[in-house]
Design a protein around this motif. Structure first.
Motif, PDB file in Angstrom:
ATOM      1  N   VAL A  15       0.873  -1.352  -0.013  1.00  0.00           N
ATOM      2  CA  VAL A  15      -0.018   0.094   0.148  1.00  0.00           C
ATOM      3  C   VAL A  15       0.857   1.166   0.097  1.00  0.00           C
ATOM      4  O   VAL A  15       0.629   2.260  -0.668  1.00  0.00           O
ATOM      5  CB  VAL A  15      -1.020  -0.006   1.212  1.00  0.00           C
ATOM      6  CG1 VAL A  15      -1.690   1.286   1.135  1.00  0.00           C
ATOM      7  CG2 VAL A  15      -2.010  -1.298   1.076  1.00  0.00           C
ATOM      8  N   ARG A  79      -8.678   5.413  -3.220  1.00  0.00           N
ATOM      9  CA  ARG A  79      -9.178   4.396  -2.835  1.00  0.00           C
ATOM     10  C   ARG A  79      -9.232   3.187  -4.020  1.00  0.00           C
ATOM     11  O   ARG A  79      -8.937   2.154  -3.969  1.00  0.00           O
ATOM     12  CB  ARG A  79     -10.116   4.468  -1.694  1.00  0.00           C
ATOM     13  CG  ARG A  79     -10.552   3.063  -1.170  1.00  0.00           C
ATOM     14  CD  ARG A  79     -11.724   3.197  -0.233  1.00  0.00           C
ATOM     15  NE  ARG A  79     -12.027   2.141   0.468  1.00  0.00           N
ATOM     16  CZ  ARG A  79     -13.128   1.775   1.284  1.00  0.00           C
ATOM     17  NH1 ARG A  79     -13.943   2.708   1.513  1.00  0.00           N
ATOM     18  NH2 ARG A  79     -13.388   0.791   1.717  1.00  0.00           N
ATOM     19  N   LEU A  82      -6.117   2.220  -5.726  1.00  0.00           N
ATOM     20  CA  LEU A  82      -5.364   1.257  -4.839  1.00  0.00           C
ATOM     21  C   LEU A  82      -6.217  -0.229  -4.869  1.00  0.00           C
ATOM     22  O   LEU A  82      -5.510  -1.393  -5.060  1.00  0.00           O
ATOM     23  CB  LEU A  82      -5.524   1.446  -3.270  1.00  0.00           C
ATOM     24  CG  LEU A  82      -4.383   2.563  -2.792  1.00  0.00           C
ATOM     25  CD1 LEU A  82      -4.668   2.879  -1.234  1.00  0.00           C
ATOM     26  CD2 LEU A  82      -3.153   1.987  -2.904  1.00  0.00           C
ATOM     27  N   ALA A  83      -7.371  -0.012  -5.082  1.00  0.00           N
ATOM     28  CA  ALA A  83      -8.196  -1.259  -5.284  1.00  0.00           C
ATOM     29  C   ALA A  83      -7.919  -1.860  -6.583  1.00  0.00           C
ATOM     30  O   ALA A  83      -7.964  -3.211  -6.697  1.00  0.00           O
ATOM     31  CB  ALA A  83      -9.773  -1.011  -5.119  1.00  0.00           C
ATOM     32  N   THR A  91     -10.434  -3.125   0.306  1.00  0.00           N
ATOM     33  CA  THR A  91      -9.589  -1.985   0.410  1.00  0.00           C
ATOM     34  C   THR A  91      -9.797  -1.305   1.347  1.00  0.00           C
ATOM     35  O   THR A  91     -11.099  -0.643   1.621  1.00  0.00           O
ATOM     36  CB  THR A  91      -9.956  -1.136  -1.012  1.00  0.00           C
ATOM     37  OG1 THR A  91      -9.970  -2.101  -2.194  1.00  0.00           O
ATOM     38  CG2 THR A  91      -8.990  -0.140  -1.412  1.00  0.00           C
TER      39      THR A  91
END
Length: 124
Positions: A15, A79, A82-83, A91
């Protein structure tokens, strides 16, 4: 899963890497975000629901505040990215925290250099 398990450490690193790439690459189009913004650390909760991202901004207080507001408004986009990039069951929801440690370190280094220079001038 314990907070400092191997799996959690790997997720934190992944992350961290992807968030740093997202901010550094300029994919977030918000003009409030300072180009000298860096991700210091990331802590993902063991249940993968929440995440704290420690952010450091090189600049004055107004620039830091504007960058924080820009990142907060781009939270949904970050977000979603990132997913898309990291294959996780959940997530995490990201909370940005301003980190002053780099600025503090620069100020302490400057103070130490000033003291050393004054000491050299005194002995010379």
């Amino acid at each position: 899963m314990r907070k400092n398990s191997i799996k959690n450490i790997r997720i934190n690193e992944e992350v961290y890497r992807e968030l740093a790439n997202l901010i550094r690459s300029g994919e977030i189009k918000d003009p409030r975000i300072n180009p000298f913004t860096s991700v210091v650390a990331v802590e993902v909760a063991p249940d993968l629901k929440t995440c704290k991202a420690y952010i450091s901004v090189l600049g004055d207080a107004e620039s830091q505040k504007a960058t924080y507001q820009g990142l907060k408004s781009a939270e949904g986009f970050i977000r979603r990215e990132l997913a898309r990039r990291i294959n996780l069951r959940n997530t995490p929801a990201i909370t940005f925290v301003m980190d002053q440690s780099i600025e503090y370190g620069v100020n302490m280094t400057k103070l130490i250099e000033d003291v050393n220079k004054a000491d050299e001038d005194k002995n010379a």
